[in-house]
Motif scaffolding. Structure first.
Motif, PDB file in Angstrom:
ATOM      1  N   TYR A  46       0.862  -1.188   0.000  1.00  0.00           N
ATOM      2  CA  TYR A  46       0.000   0.000   0.000  1.00  0.00           C
ATOM      3  C   TYR A  46       0.892   1.230   0.000  1.00  0.00           C
ATOM      4  O   TYR A  46       1.890   1.274   0.720  1.00  0.00           O
ATOM      5  N   ALA A  48       0.338   5.548  -0.041  1.00  0.00           N
ATOM      6  CA  ALA A  48      -0.396   6.821  -0.137  1.00  0.00           C
ATOM      7  C   ALA A  48       0.246   7.762   0.863  1.00  0.00           C
ATOM      8  O   ALA A  48       1.213   7.394   1.553  1.00  0.00           O
ATOM      9  N   HIS A  51      -2.177   6.182   5.935  1.00  0.00           N
ATOM     10  CA  HIS A  51      -3.169   5.110   5.981  1.00  0.00           C
ATOM     11  C   HIS A  51      -4.454   5.714   6.532  1.00  0.00           C
ATOM     12  O   HIS A  51      -4.422   6.476   7.502  1.00  0.00           O
ATOM     13  N   SER A 118      -2.799  12.705  -1.145  1.00  0.00           N
ATOM     14  CA  SER A 118      -3.457  11.392  -1.021  1.00  0.00           C
ATOM     15  C   SER A 118      -3.609  10.991   0.439  1.00  0.00           C
ATOM     16  O   SER A 118      -3.505   9.817   0.772  1.00  0.00           O
ATOM     17  N   SER A 196       0.296   5.761  -5.419  1.00  0.00           N
ATOM     18  CA  SER A 196       0.081   4.323  -5.547  1.00  0.00           C
ATOM     19  C   SER A 196       0.492   3.768  -6.909  1.00  0.00           C
ATOM     20  O   SER A 196       0.730   2.569  -7.025  1.00  0.00           O
ATOM     21  N   GLY A 296      -4.971  11.434  -5.816  1.00  0.00           N
ATOM     22  CA  GLY A 296      -5.237  10.350  -4.888  1.00  0.00           C
ATOM     23  C   GLY A 296      -6.327  10.649  -3.878  1.00  0.00           C
ATOM     24  O   GLY A 296      -7.183   9.800  -3.585  1.00  0.00           O
ATOM     25  N   TRP A 299      -9.734  10.295  -5.469  1.00  0.00           N
ATOM     26  CA  TRP A 299     -10.116   8.901  -5.633  1.00  0.00           C
ATOM     27  C   TRP A 299     -10.541   8.294  -4.292  1.00  0.00           C
ATOM     28  O   TRP A 299     -11.512   7.531  -4.214  1.00  0.00           O
ATOM     29  N   GLN A 300      -9.813   8.615  -3.236  1.00  0.00           N
ATOM     30  CA  GLN A 300     -10.162   8.070  -1.928  1.00  0.00           C
ATOM     31  C   GLN A 300     -11.553   8.524  -1.492  1.00  0.00           C
ATOM     32  O   GLN A 300     -12.347   7.731  -0.973  1.00  0.00           O
ATOM     33  N   ASP A 317      -8.697  -0.370  -2.919  1.00  0.00           N
ATOM     34  CA  ASP A 317      -8.540   0.313  -4.202  1.00  0.00           C
ATOM     35  C   ASP A 317      -7.092   0.713  -4.429  1.00  0.00           C
ATOM     36  O   ASP A 317      -6.568   0.579  -5.546  1.00  0.00           O
ATOM     37  N   ASN A 318      -6.438   1.216  -3.375  1.00  0.00           N
ATOM     38  CA  ASN A 318      -5.028   1.595  -3.482  1.00  0.00           C
ATOM     39  C   ASN A 318      -4.174   0.373  -3.832  1.00  0.00           C
ATOM     40  O   ASN A 318      -3.272   0.458  -4.673  1.00  0.00           O
ATOM     41  N   ARG A 321      -4.429  -0.429  -7.429  1.00  0.00           N
ATOM     42  CA  ARG A 321      -3.660   0.497  -8.260  1.00  0.00           C
ATOM     43  C   ARG A 321      -2.175   0.123  -8.269  1.00  0.00           C
ATOM     44  O   ARG A 321      -1.503   0.246  -9.295  1.00  0.00           O
TER      45      ARG A 321
END
Length: 325
Positions: A46, A48, A51, A118, A196, A296, A299-300, A317-318, A321
């Motif tokens: 992961y 970004a 977390h 992100s 990501s 990012g 998208w989150q 999702d991350n 990617r």
């Protein structure tokens, strides 16, 4: 591959690369190697800016003296560092260019922050910021927006003062958003949140390389790099961290303003010949893909909204990617 502050973190570092595509290929090889270890363990990768729901104080710290000293000194703030970033080094042909180009990259801090933001969630809550990481990291001593130095001698005096007064033990502990790195002969852009996808990392690296090359050429031709007042520099960082792609940024010492994405598009057009020279036109074009497709943090938010606020879906999702990379 290196240890980092937290045991949950692996830092991936490339060698010296001539092109952005070469750096992306090295990163891909490293990720494949890591997965050979993590896949059999049932561990996903992961990346970004942060977390979205992990408890910061529950993350074990790597057993290393420098990390123990940092946590002891910074206490609560140091214990919150469940944050991740992307650093890009660009080599220079003259030490005299380092500090002007640091100033120049800070003029683009908001652009990089908006593109990479992100980390909107923290401890399971929506912070309202595109990049919580940006404001969290600057709480550490010697982190944040760098000071302006007119000469290399002034910078050396600053480093000497920091060592003499015990603020740092080593120059690497100056954790500015952009900094000169004397042992490598580079400037290091450290503004960006974790990303990501390798496509996004390539876009950030290409924009960095093109800007540095353009500024270097300006200096070679006898020009100078504008220095914005420190209050504008700090304000731009906050605006980009708060509003991301919707930030209205300050462009110059006169206080002219523009939507960050509009200015980015102007810069992409201006830098196109530089990218062609450097062999990173495709990667620089991916900046436009981020602008149109979303950063990012966007998208989150989208994934969280589609799943009733379930942040586990944001993590999944991350991971998807990264698997595409």
């Amino acid at each position: 591959m290196k240890q980092e502050l937290l045991l949950n973190t692996v830092e991936i570092v490339t060698g010296v690369c001539e092109t952005v595509s070469e750096a992306k290929a090295e990163l891909h090889e490293s990720i494949v190697s890591i997965r050979e270890v993590t896949d059999p363990m049932g561990i996903d990768l992961y990346c970004a800016g942060s977390h979205p729901f992990a408890s910061p104080k529950s993350q074990p710290v790597t057993d290393k003296d420098r990390y123990a000293r940092m946590i002891d000194r910074t206490q609560w703030w140091g214990q919150q560092m469940v944050i991740y970033g992307v650093h890009v080094h660009v080599g220079l042909d003259s030490r005299d260019k380092a500090l002007p180009i640091v100033d120049g990259l800070i003029n683009y801090q908001a652009h990089f922050q908006a593109l990479s933001a992100s980390s909107p969630f923290w401890g399971g809550e929506d912070t309202g910021y595109a990049s919580q990481r940006a404001l969290m990291f600057q709480q550490l001593p010697t982190a944040g927006v760098p000071y302006h130095f007119s000469t290399w001698k002034q910078y050396e005096a600053y480093v000497a003062d920091m060592v003499h007064t015990g603020v740092i033990d080593d120059i690497s502990e100056i954790r500015w958003d952009v900094r000169p790195v004397p042992r490598f002969g580079t400037v290091e852009m450290r503004i960006s949140d974790g990303l990501s996808s390798l496509q996004d990392i390539g876009a950030i690296a290409a924009l960095t390389q093109c800007l540095v090359d353009d500024m270097s050429t300006t200096l070679d031709n006898g020009g100078s790099i504008p220095v914005m007042p420190p209050w504008y520099r700090v304000e731009n960082k906050w605006r980009a961290a708060r509003y991301g792609m919707e930030a209205i940024i300050i462009l110059n010492a006169e206080g002219d303003e523009m939507l960050v994405t509009d200015h980015l598009r102007m810069e992409l057009e201006r830098l196109a010949p530089v990218a062609e020279k450097l062999g990173c036109s495709a990667e620089l074009a991916d900046v436009e893909r981020i602008i149109t497709g979303g950063a990012g943090y966007q998208w989150q938010h989208k994934i969280a909204a589609a799943h009733g606020g379930d942040l586990r879906e944001v993590v999944k999702d991350n991971i998807r990617r990264m698997n595409i990379a």
